[in-house]
Structures are given as C-alpha cells and as structure tokens.
Design a protein around this motif. Sequence first.
Motif, PDB file in Angstrom:
ATOM      1  N   ARG A 139       0.683  -1.080   0.061  1.00  0.00           N
ATOM      2  CA  ARG A 139      -0.112  -0.063  -0.047  1.00  0.00           C
ATOM      3  C   ARG A 139       0.654   1.264   0.111  1.00  0.00           C
ATOM      4  O   ARG A 139       0.506   2.369  -0.710  1.00  0.00           O
ATOM      5  N   ALA A 140       1.891   1.110   0.592  1.00  0.00           N
ATOM      6  CA  ALA A 140       2.961   2.420   0.870  1.00  0.00           C
ATOM      7  C   ALA A 140       3.520   2.795  -0.450  1.00  0.00           C
ATOM      8  O   ALA A 140       3.835   3.829  -1.062  1.00  0.00           O
ATOM      9  N   MET A 141       4.188   1.398  -1.114  1.00  0.00           N
ATOM     10  CA  MET A 141       4.627   1.713  -2.499  1.00  0.00           C
ATOM     11  C   MET A 141       3.933   0.805  -3.447  1.00  0.00           C
ATOM     12  O   MET A 141       3.962  -0.332  -3.712  1.00  0.00           O
ATOM     13  N   GLU A 142       2.885   1.498  -4.109  1.00  0.00           N
ATOM     14  CA  GLU A 142       1.831   0.880  -4.874  1.00  0.00           C
ATOM     15  C   GLU A 142       2.093   0.820  -6.673  1.00  0.00           C
ATOM     16  O   GLU A 142       2.790   1.781  -6.998  1.00  0.00           O
ATOM     17  N   VAL A 143       1.609  -0.172  -7.065  1.00  0.00           N
ATOM     18  CA  VAL A 143       1.897  -0.311  -8.359  1.00  0.00           C
ATOM     19  C   VAL A 143       0.316  -0.362  -8.870  1.00  0.00           C
ATOM     20  O   VAL A 143      -0.487  -0.640  -8.552  1.00  0.00           O
ATOM     21  N   ARG A 144       0.264   0.667  -9.997  1.00  0.00           N
ATOM     22  CA  ARG A 144      -1.228   1.087 -10.373  1.00  0.00           C
ATOM     23  C   ARG A 144      -1.029   0.826 -12.169  1.00  0.00           C
ATOM     24  O   ARG A 144      -0.125   1.365 -12.666  1.00  0.00           O
ATOM     25  N   ILE A 145      -2.168   0.224 -12.580  1.00  0.00           N
ATOM     26  CA  ILE A 145      -2.118   0.043 -14.008  1.00  0.00           C
ATOM     27  C   ILE A 145      -3.299   0.532 -14.550  1.00  0.00           C
ATOM     28  O   ILE A 145      -4.457   0.433 -13.875  1.00  0.00           O
ATOM     29  N   THR A 146      -3.235   1.558 -15.447  1.00  0.00           N
ATOM     30  CA  THR A 146      -4.276   2.008 -16.142  1.00  0.00           C
ATOM     31  C   THR A 146      -4.319   1.783 -17.618  1.00  0.00           C
ATOM     32  O   THR A 146      -3.287   1.673 -18.251  1.00  0.00           O
ATOM     33  N   SER A 147      -5.622   2.126 -18.300  1.00  0.00           N
ATOM     34  CA  SER A 147      -5.772   2.147 -19.703  1.00  0.00           C
ATOM     35  C   SER A 147      -6.505   3.502 -19.948  1.00  0.00           C
ATOM     36  O   SER A 147      -7.938   3.233 -19.971  1.00  0.00           O
ATOM     37  N   GLY A 148      -5.889   4.274 -20.561  1.00  0.00           N
ATOM     38  CA  GLY A 148      -6.500   5.763 -20.779  1.00  0.00           C
ATOM     39  C   GLY A 148      -6.852   6.307 -19.378  1.00  0.00           C
ATOM     40  O   GLY A 148      -6.193   6.481 -18.322  1.00  0.00           O
ATOM     41  N   SER A 149      -8.240   6.584 -19.098  1.00  0.00           N
ATOM     42  CA  SER A 149      -8.794   7.015 -17.837  1.00  0.00           C
ATOM     43  C   SER A 149      -9.127   5.847 -16.849  1.00  0.00           C
ATOM     44  O   SER A 149      -9.664   6.141 -15.859  1.00  0.00           O
ATOM     45  N   ASP A 150      -9.087   4.606 -17.388  1.00  0.00           N
ATOM     46  CA  ASP A 150      -9.748   3.678 -16.672  1.00  0.00           C
ATOM     47  C   ASP A 150      -8.605   2.992 -15.627  1.00  0.00           C
ATOM     48  O   ASP A 150      -7.345   2.539 -16.056  1.00  0.00           O
ATOM     49  N   ARG A 151      -9.025   2.811 -14.600  1.00  0.00           N
ATOM     50  CA  ARG A 151      -8.263   2.361 -13.410  1.00  0.00           C
ATOM     51  C   ARG A 151      -8.247   0.853 -13.417  1.00  0.00           C
ATOM     52  O   ARG A 151      -9.362   0.410 -12.962  1.00  0.00           O
ATOM     53  N   VAL A 152      -7.403  -0.007 -13.831  1.00  0.00           N
ATOM     54  CA  VAL A 152      -7.592  -1.215 -14.094  1.00  0.00           C
ATOM     55  C   VAL A 152      -7.028  -2.275 -12.916  1.00  0.00           C
ATOM     56  O   VAL A 152      -7.964  -3.018 -12.428  1.00  0.00           O
ATOM     57  N   TRP A 153      -5.919  -1.782 -12.195  1.00  0.00           N
ATOM     58  CA  TRP A 153      -5.529  -2.794 -11.091  1.00  0.00           C
ATOM     59  C   TRP A 153      -4.654  -1.925 -10.248  1.00  0.00           C
ATOM     60  O   TRP A 153      -3.909  -0.970 -10.627  1.00  0.00           O
ATOM     61  N   SER A 154      -4.724  -2.023  -9.116  1.00  0.00           N
ATOM     62  CA  SER A 154      -3.558  -1.576  -8.051  1.00  0.00           C
ATOM     63  C   SER A 154      -3.279  -2.734  -6.847  1.00  0.00           C
ATOM     64  O   SER A 154      -3.992  -3.362  -6.796  1.00  0.00           O
ATOM     65  N   SER A 155      -1.797  -2.756  -6.651  1.00  0.00           N
ATOM     66  CA  SER A 155      -1.543  -3.737  -5.833  1.00  0.00           C
ATOM     67  C   SER A 155      -1.850  -3.364  -4.266  1.00  0.00           C
ATOM     68  O   SER A 155      -1.839  -4.129  -3.510  1.00  0.00           O
ATOM     69  N   ALA A 156      -2.361  -2.048  -3.901  1.00  0.00           N
ATOM     70  CA  ALA A 156      -3.123  -1.756  -2.768  1.00  0.00           C
ATOM     71  C   ALA A 156      -4.241  -2.280  -2.633  1.00  0.00           C
ATOM     72  O   ALA A 156      -4.932  -2.135  -1.649  1.00  0.00           O
ATOM     73  N   ASP A 157      -5.019  -2.846  -3.687  1.00  0.00           N
ATOM     74  CA  ASP A 157      -6.352  -3.276  -3.559  1.00  0.00           C
ATOM     75  C   ASP A 157      -6.364  -4.662  -2.923  1.00  0.00           C
ATOM     76  O   ASP A 157      -5.509  -5.488  -3.148  1.00  0.00           O
ATOM     77  N   CYS A 158      -7.382  -4.936  -1.933  1.00  0.00           N
ATOM     78  CA  CYS A 158      -7.844  -5.852  -1.470  1.00  0.00           C
ATOM     79  C   CYS A 158      -6.497  -6.791  -0.716  1.00  0.00           C
ATOM     80  O   CYS A 158      -6.350  -7.918  -0.952  1.00  0.00           O
ATOM     81  N   ALA A 206       4.398   3.273 -10.636  1.00  0.00           N
ATOM     82  CA  ALA A 206       4.806   2.949  -9.083  1.00  0.00           C
ATOM     83  C   ALA A 206       4.567   4.277  -8.227  1.00  0.00           C
ATOM     84  O   ALA A 206       5.055   5.194  -9.010  1.00  0.00           O
ATOM     85  N   ARG A 207       4.021   4.120  -7.452  1.00  0.00           N
ATOM     86  CA  ARG A 207       3.599   5.373  -6.721  1.00  0.00           C
ATOM     87  C   ARG A 207       4.122   5.175  -4.998  1.00  0.00           C
ATOM     88  O   ARG A 207       3.873   4.205  -4.433  1.00  0.00           O
ATOM     89  N   PRO A 209       4.266   7.873  -1.125  1.00  0.00           N
ATOM     90  CA  PRO A 209       3.926   9.324  -0.716  1.00  0.00           C
ATOM     91  C   PRO A 209       5.067  10.328  -1.206  1.00  0.00           C
ATOM     92  O   PRO A 209       6.133  10.167  -0.731  1.00  0.00           O
ATOM     93  N   GLY A 210       4.650  11.174  -1.915  1.00  0.00           N
ATOM     94  CA  GLY A 210       5.600  12.075  -2.394  1.00  0.00           C
ATOM     95  C   GLY A 210       6.358  11.814  -3.508  1.00  0.00           C
ATOM     96  O   GLY A 210       7.332  12.452  -4.241  1.00  0.00           O
ATOM     97  N   LEU A 211       6.096  10.815  -4.115  1.00  0.00           N
ATOM     98  CA  LEU A 211       7.175   9.970  -5.306  1.00  0.00           C
ATOM     99  C   LEU A 211       6.293   9.283  -6.388  1.00  0.00           C
ATOM    100  O   LEU A 211       5.186   8.669  -6.015  1.00  0.00           O
ATOM    101  N   LYS A 212       6.764   9.258  -7.693  1.00  0.00           N
ATOM    102  CA  LYS A 212       6.227   8.587  -8.592  1.00  0.00           C
ATOM    103  C   LYS A 212       7.399   8.138  -9.461  1.00  0.00           C
ATOM    104  O   LYS A 212       8.412   8.776  -9.595  1.00  0.00           O
ATOM    105  N   SER A 213       7.144   7.039 -10.153  1.00  0.00           N
ATOM    106  CA  SER A 213       8.091   6.466 -11.013  1.00  0.00           C
ATOM    107  C   SER A 213       7.638   6.910 -12.488  1.00  0.00           C
ATOM    108  O   SER A 213       6.846   7.680 -12.730  1.00  0.00           O
ATOM    109  N   ARG A 214       8.599   6.649 -13.430  1.00  0.00           N
ATOM    110  CA  ARG A 214       8.435   6.399 -14.798  1.00  0.00           C
ATOM    111  C   ARG A 214       7.457   5.798 -15.175  1.00  0.00           C
ATOM    112  O   ARG A 214       6.980   4.683 -14.588  1.00  0.00           O
ATOM    113  N   LYS A 215       6.833   5.857 -16.332  1.00  0.00           N
ATOM    114  CA  LYS A 215       5.672   5.200 -16.738  1.00  0.00           C
ATOM    115  C   LYS A 215       6.143   4.066 -17.595  1.00  0.00           C
ATOM    116  O   LYS A 215       7.314   4.494 -18.306  1.00  0.00           O
TER     117      LYS A 215
END
Length: 221
Positions: A139-158, A206-207, A209-215
């Motif tokens: 949750r603190a270091m999350e990986v999020r996958i999107t397709s356009g504006s659609d939030r598809v998946w996050s490592s912080a879910d469930c 990857a996200r 607090p206060g940080l973002k990785s490259r896409k």
Amino acid sequence: MDPDTFRSDIGVDVYWRRRMAALVGVLVVVAVVAWACSSSGPERASKGQAELSGSPTPDPIVTVMPTVTITPSPSPTASSGKARPVTRAKRPGDACESSDLVLNMQGLGEVYTQDSRPRFILTLVNIGKVMCTADVGPRAMEVRITSGSDRVWSSADCVSGDTDDIRKLDRGVPYVREVEWDRRRSGGDCAADRDSALAGTYVAMARSPGLKSRKAVFHLR
C-alpha cells in the motif's frame, strides 16, 4: 645726410618703403624669439621634473571624481538580533524524507501473450546522507495499472493482514522488489469476481508518498 641721396633713380617713396619693410622684418624675428623663450620656460621645466621624479601628471578628470567607499550591509541575523533556526541533523534510522528517495520501475516486457503475466521490477534508493527507514509495503509503495482514464488494477487493492513493511535503506543501496500482475481487474469490492483485462495497451506506474516512477507502457495480446 647728403642732400643728393634722394635724387637717385629709386625716388623718395620707394626708399622709405624699403626701410619700413626691413624694420617690420626685424620686429617679427624678435617676437618669434621671445615667444619661443616663454614657451620653454617654467611649464616645460615642471614637465621635465615630473618625468624625472616618476610621478605622472594627474588626470584632471580623475582628480575631480568623488571617492566612493562601499560598506557591506549587515546580515539579517545581526540587524534583527534573531538567530537563524538550526535544522537538526538527521540521525541514522530516522524515517526517510521523500526528497532523499528515488523511486523507479522497469517493465520486464512490452508485449504479453495470453499465457504470460506482466512483471515489473521496483527499486527504491536512498540518496540522503545517512541510513533511513521507509515503508515498502504494497500500500505504501503501490503499483497501479491504467488504460486511458480507466483504473484497471492496483497492488494496494484487497490487501489483508499487516501491510506495513519497514526497511532500512543504506545510502546508495537500492531496495528491489518484483511485482506480477495476474491480468485481472481489481477494485473496492474484493468479494466480487474479478474480470480479466482485455487485450490492448496499458500503462504501469509505481507510487509512494511524495514519489512517482516513470511510466511503463506495455501491451496485452
């Protein structure tokens, strides 16, 4: 004078003109000599003395220029009488500041067929002066996958159980973690059946607090 002198062939007028011309010539010579003597007098002597003494004649423009003295202005601390706040040096083991961390993510592929899962390598590096600690949990270091504006998946879910994962980060030594996506969507309802993602182009990031990785852009087939 012989009275017959003016009885010569030149005549009286011619005689006196010649005498006056001779007199004017003598006066001109005397005037030139007097001027030459006066110009070589005290002025030239003073210039010669200045050259011999090695002291150049002062420039009149420089002589009339005012002298400017620059006085340094007092520092804000001295004028106000207040001391500047002293920042406490960070001690080893303190929580990392976001400015001391660099987060990066690299995809292990660009095209994934139906029987392969996208995989990513996450790195977190401490670039601060001392060792610090950071939470690298899902949750603190999350990986999020999107397709356009659609939030598809996050490592912080469930995520269940203790999600905190505090690690010591030495200066310049990266923390490395691999994340794999099962190609299914995720969301707030963890009890519902999860749909498979469709073929197409996706973006992972990857996200923290206060940080973002490259896409990282990849494709599902």
